[in-house]
Design a protein around this motif. Sequence first.
Motif, PDB file in Angstrom:
ATOM      1  N   ASP A 122     -66.034  42.078 -58.124  1.00  0.00           N
ATOM      2  CA  ASP A 122     -65.625  43.384 -57.585  1.00  0.00           C
ATOM      3  C   ASP A 122     -64.728  43.274 -56.354  1.00  0.00           C
ATOM      4  N   ALA A 123     -64.069  42.143 -56.162  1.00  0.00           N
ATOM      5  CA  ALA A 123     -63.169  41.980 -55.014  1.00  0.00           C
ATOM      6  C   ALA A 123     -62.028  43.000 -55.038  1.00  0.00           C
ATOM      7  N   ILE A 124     -61.625  43.443 -56.236  1.00  0.00           N
ATOM      8  CA  ILE A 124     -60.522  44.398 -56.348  1.00  0.00           C
ATOM      9  C   ILE A 124     -60.855  45.709 -55.631  1.00  0.00           C
ATOM     10  N   THR A 125     -62.142  46.027 -55.508  1.00  0.00           N
ATOM     11  CA  THR A 125     -62.533  47.274 -54.849  1.00  0.00           C
ATOM     12  C   THR A 125     -62.315  47.215 -53.335  1.00  0.00           C
ATOM     13  N   ARG A 126     -61.965  46.019 -52.821  1.00  0.00           N
ATOM     14  CA  ARG A 126     -61.719  45.866 -51.387  1.00  0.00           C
ATOM     15  C   ARG A 126     -60.269  45.456 -51.094  1.00  0.00           C
ATOM     16  N   VAL A 127     -59.402  45.570 -52.097  1.00  0.00           N
ATOM     17  CA  VAL A 127     -58.031  45.094 -51.916  1.00  0.00           C
ATOM     18  C   VAL A 127     -57.309  45.824 -50.787  1.00  0.00           C
ATOM     19  N   GLY A 128     -57.537  47.126 -50.655  1.00  0.00           N
ATOM     20  CA  GLY A 128     -56.892  47.881 -49.579  1.00  0.00           C
ATOM     21  C   GLY A 128     -57.277  47.367 -48.210  1.00  0.00           C
ATOM     22  N   GLU A 129     -58.542  47.027 -48.049  1.00  0.00           N
ATOM     23  CA  GLU A 129     -59.048  46.505 -46.775  1.00  0.00           C
ATOM     24  C   GLU A 129     -58.284  45.247 -46.344  1.00  0.00           C
TER      25      GLU A 129
END
Length: 380
Positions: free
Chosen positions: A19-26
């Motif tokens: 689920d790293a993609i859910t933090r891409v904006g960060e």
Amino acid sequence: MATPISTVMSPARYVQGKDAITRVGEFVAPIGKRPLLVADDVVWGIVEDAVRTSFDAAGLPVERVGFGRFATPQAIDDLTAKIRETDSDVVVGLGGGSAIDAAKASGHLAAIRWVSVPTAASTDAPTSALAVVYSEEGEFIEYRFFPHNPDLVLIDTKLVANAPVQFLVAGIGDALATWVEARAAKRANADTMAGGLQTETGVALAELSWRLLHENALQAIASVEAKVVTPALEKVVEANTLLSGLGFESGGLAAAHAIHNGLTAAPQAHGLAHGQKVNVGTIAQLVLEGAPADEIEDFVVFTTKVGLPNTLTEIGLTVDDRDVLQAVAEAATVESETIHNMPFPVTAEAVVDALVAIEGISRSIRAAHGLPEPELYRAH
């Protein structure tokens, strides 16, 4: 004459996990405030919701441009124009190796920063400071080198687990070449893609990639077939992406990738993944360097179990295709190719002989171990 130096290159940050993609904006927000996302329609359909949610949370706008199949000179120029048109300050390549390479190349031309977000562990391209440029037909044209690596490489292992298993297999083929080529370059004291001599770090990372793959590849493939994330898959994703990326760039390329580049000119091999053709280059390199019989045997057995080609048959060729093999060998041995990092001179004739030899060698090893006979690949 300048004093020789040893050097190692790496991305500024590497992020991997479920689920790293859910933090891409960060992770993108500290790099740039006006990102341009580069993704084909299939990839965008998979990641759009997660990327939009993450970018919204980070206060980033969502600007996406589509992408074709290859990082061609025209595709790179078009992306560069789009960056300037949108006044973007960071370009984010999402998807496969060519989309990521095109993002890197266009980011360099537009003098902005760039980010790699692979959606499969299919190549070691995401971490590097170079791009492989192809023709519209997928034939190798050139390497383009950049002064720095991506500011961020982010890979979501859940996306990898849900991608087609052949992507992971292709990445294993690409990564298996890393140690075989790095040790050859070490014997030759050759310069690496990083622009200097090897560091012990680069060589060690290449060897670690090799070891992790042999210990975990079959379990990782089973994980992807079941669409689950396991420790074995995490290790193989790291080996395929980070360790192989650092290992090839700072450890050195040799014959395997040069032969791959030659194979891109063979119409019979069109449609095969980068790592599939690289694997044939690796077994050919082992034959070229007179590797011990048990090492070649282990490589053929392991790669057959993984599902990688190790014969001409599996890339659409036969031992009778001498004109095609000659063309492949001549392309693999042009003056600028990495085959000249081998610790001995390599001629086109020697490459043809090695490619012809692997057919019988691999077939006999597979038969002795009760493994399937090669099936003829037919290009679409």
